[in-house]
Design a protein around this motif. Sequence first.
Motif, PDB file in Angstrom:
ATOM      1  N   MET A   1      20.450  -3.694 -15.097  1.00 34.62           N
ATOM      2  CA  MET A   1      20.142  -3.453 -16.497  1.00 34.62           C
ATOM      3  C   MET A   1      18.986  -2.458 -16.642  1.00 34.62           C
ATOM      4  N   LYS A   2      18.000  -2.548 -15.751  1.00 36.63           N
ATOM      5  CA  LYS A   2      16.856  -1.642 -15.823  1.00 36.63           C
ATOM      6  C   LYS A   2      17.108  -0.341 -15.064  1.00 36.63           C
ATOM      7  N   GLN A   3      18.260  -0.240 -14.404  1.00 40.86           N
ATOM      8  CA  GLN A   3      18.612   0.974 -13.657  1.00 40.86           C
ATOM      9  C   GLN A   3      17.609   1.263 -12.546  1.00 40.86           C
ATOM     10  N   GLN A   4      17.168   0.208 -11.866  1.00 38.08           N
ATOM     11  CA  GLN A   4      16.233   0.374 -10.765  1.00 38.08           C
ATOM     12  C   GLN A   4      16.415  -0.768  -9.773  1.00 38.08           C
ATOM     13  N   GLN A   5      15.917  -0.552  -8.572  1.00 42.11           N
ATOM     14  CA  GLN A   5      15.960  -1.581  -7.532  1.00 42.11           C
ATOM     15  C   GLN A   5      14.668  -2.388  -7.615  1.00 42.11           C
ATOM     16  N   PRO A   6      14.726  -3.649  -8.054  1.00 42.19           N
ATOM     17  CA  PRO A   6      13.498  -4.441  -8.120  1.00 42.19           C
ATOM     18  C   PRO A   6      12.969  -4.717  -6.715  1.00 42.19           C
ATOM     19  N   ARG A   7      11.650  -4.734  -6.601  1.00 46.74           N
ATOM     20  CA  ARG A   7      11.029  -5.006  -5.303  1.00 46.74           C
ATOM     21  C   ARG A   7       9.549  -5.291  -5.508  1.00 46.74           C
ATOM     22  N   CYS A   8       8.952  -5.826  -4.459  1.00 48.98           N
ATOM     23  CA  CYS A   8       7.511  -6.063  -4.431  1.00 48.98           C
ATOM     24  C   CYS A   8       6.916  -5.142  -3.370  1.00 48.98           C
ATOM     25  N   ILE A   9       6.014  -4.297  -3.794  1.00 43.15           N
ATOM     26  CA  ILE A   9       5.286  -3.433  -2.871  1.00 43.15           C
ATOM     27  C   ILE A   9       3.915  -4.066  -2.705  1.00 43.15           C
ATOM     28  N   TRP A  10       3.652  -4.601  -1.515  1.00 40.39           N
ATOM     29  CA  TRP A  10       2.464  -5.403  -1.242  1.00 40.39           C
ATOM     30  C   TRP A  10       1.440  -4.561  -0.482  1.00 40.39           C
ATOM     31  N   PHE A  11       0.357  -4.204  -1.169  1.00 41.13           N
ATOM     32  CA  PHE A  11      -0.725  -3.441  -0.551  1.00 41.13           C
ATOM     33  C   PHE A  11      -1.732  -4.411   0.058  1.00 41.13           C
ATOM     34  N   THR A  12      -2.056  -4.216   1.326  1.00 39.84           N
ATOM     35  CA  THR A  12      -3.044  -5.038   2.000  1.00 39.84           C
ATOM     36  C   THR A  12      -4.035  -4.145   2.738  1.00 39.84           C
ATOM     37  N   GLY A  13      -5.260  -4.612   2.831  1.00 37.87           N
ATOM     38  CA  GLY A  13      -6.322  -3.879   3.509  1.00 37.87           C
ATOM     39  C   GLY A  13      -7.659  -4.432   3.064  1.00 37.87           C
ATOM     40  N   LEU A  14      -8.704  -3.958   3.703  1.00 38.12           N
ATOM     41  CA  LEU A  14     -10.059  -4.428   3.371  1.00 38.12           C
ATOM     42  C   LEU A  14     -10.466  -4.031   1.959  1.00 38.12           C
ATOM     43  N   SER A  15     -11.455  -4.719   1.434  1.00 38.83           N
ATOM     44  CA  SER A  15     -12.066  -4.329   0.170  1.00 38.83           C
ATOM     45  C   SER A  15     -12.607  -2.903   0.322  1.00 38.83           C
ATOM     46  N   GLY A  16     -12.266  -2.037  -0.614  1.00 39.38           N
ATOM     47  CA  GLY A  16     -12.728  -0.652  -0.543  1.00 39.38           C
ATOM     48  C   GLY A  16     -11.812   0.273   0.240  1.00 39.38           C
ATOM     49  N   SER A  17     -10.693  -0.248   0.718  1.00 40.42           N
ATOM     50  CA  SER A  17      -9.781   0.581   1.512  1.00 40.42           C
ATOM     51  C   SER A  17      -9.008   1.587   0.665  1.00 40.42           C
ATOM     52  N   GLY A  18      -8.835   1.271  -0.611  1.00 41.40           N
ATOM     53  CA  GLY A  18      -8.082   2.148  -1.505  1.00 41.40           C
ATOM     54  C   GLY A  18      -6.803   1.535  -2.039  1.00 41.40           C
ATOM     55  N   LYS A  19      -6.604   0.235  -1.807  1.00 40.86           N
ATOM     56  CA  LYS A  19      -5.379  -0.450  -2.251  1.00 40.86           C
ATOM     57  C   LYS A  19      -5.139  -0.291  -3.741  1.00 40.86           C
ATOM     58  N   SER A  20      -6.130  -0.649  -4.534  1.00 42.43           N
ATOM     59  CA  SER A  20      -5.959  -0.617  -5.987  1.00 42.43           C
ATOM     60  C   SER A  20      -5.803   0.804  -6.505  1.00 42.43           C
ATOM     61  N   THR A  21      -6.539   1.735  -5.926  1.00 41.63           N
ATOM     62  CA  THR A  21      -6.420   3.138  -6.323  1.00 41.63           C
ATOM     63  C   THR A  21      -5.003   3.633  -6.082  1.00 41.63           C
ATOM     64  N   LEU A  22      -4.461   3.327  -4.902  1.00 41.19           N
ATOM     65  CA  LEU A  22      -3.090   3.726  -4.582  1.00 41.19           C
ATOM     66  C   LEU A  22      -2.088   3.036  -5.501  1.00 41.19           C
ATOM     67  N   ALA A  23      -2.251   1.733  -5.692  1.00 39.59           N
ATOM     68  CA  ALA A  23      -1.314   0.984  -6.530  1.00 39.59           C
ATOM     69  C   ALA A  23      -1.335   1.505  -7.967  1.00 39.59           C
ATOM     70  N   ASN A  24      -2.508   1.806  -8.485  1.00 36.30           N
ATOM     71  CA  ASN A  24      -2.610   2.342  -9.851  1.00 36.30           C
ATOM     72  C   ASN A  24      -1.906   3.685  -9.980  1.00 36.30           C
ATOM     73  N   MET A  25      -2.134   4.582  -9.020  1.00 36.87           N
ATOM     74  CA  MET A  25      -1.492   5.889  -9.091  1.00 36.87           C
ATOM     75  C   MET A  25       0.012   5.763  -8.894  1.00 36.87           C
ATOM     76  N   LEU A  26       0.438   4.899  -7.976  1.00 37.99           N
ATOM     77  CA  LEU A  26       1.863   4.700  -7.773  1.00 37.99           C
ATOM     78  C   LEU A  26       2.513   4.160  -9.042  1.00 37.99           C
ATOM     79  N   GLU A  27       1.855   3.211  -9.680  1.00 39.73           N
ATOM     80  CA  GLU A  27       2.404   2.677 -10.924  1.00 39.73           C
ATOM     81  C   GLU A  27       2.553   3.780 -11.955  1.00 39.73           C
ATOM     82  N   LYS A  28       1.553   4.614 -12.090  1.00 41.10           N
ATOM     83  CA  LYS A  28       1.619   5.728 -13.044  1.00 41.10           C
ATOM     84  C   LYS A  28       2.796   6.647 -12.727  1.00 41.10           C
TER      85      LYS A  28
END
Length: 179
Positions: A1-28
């Motif tokens: 229905m959404k015309q996409q493949q649902p999935r979970c992309i799980w970012f892991t790494g130390l605090s300050g590694s860049g997980k959230s920065t990457l996830a935010n840009m990927l989401e955008k």
Amino acid sequence: MKQQQPRCIWFTGLSGSGKSTLANMLEKRLCERGLHTYLLDGDNLRHGLNRDLGFTEADRVENIRRVAEVAKLMVDAGLIVLASFISPFQAERQMARRLFDVTEFVEVFVDTPLSECERRDVKGLYAKARRGELKNFTGIDSVYERPEHPELVVDTCDHSVEYCVEQIINTLLPADVGQ
């Protein structure tokens, strides 16, 4: 229905590694392609659903269990979920993976050395942990177990955020996503 493949992309790494920065840009980038996403991170869950949890080993395990269950519900609803969590223990990341079909879970290890994470630490959390003011801080007095077989390892020291996001899109998302 959404015309996409649902999935979970799980970012892991130390605090300050860049997980959230990457996830935010990927989401955008995914949203620009008309895809339906949701970003789960420590901030939006620790202030609500997981506000009763601290940072003991048991609480960290429960935090990841709850995150994984929420992510699974969202994937079941057809979303691409970006989960950005230190998730320091291999067993909990494997527990999360087991909730999903094999094609629905993608582990991205943001492999950044501790020294670089400490250098990037705008909140001063590493300094507090080193002074003993912050207990059970991953990388200082609590262990981080490196992923054994992530689908992708990204290096935010030698590559730009943009490059890493392109690497994630090109390597991990199906060819029909946003093409």
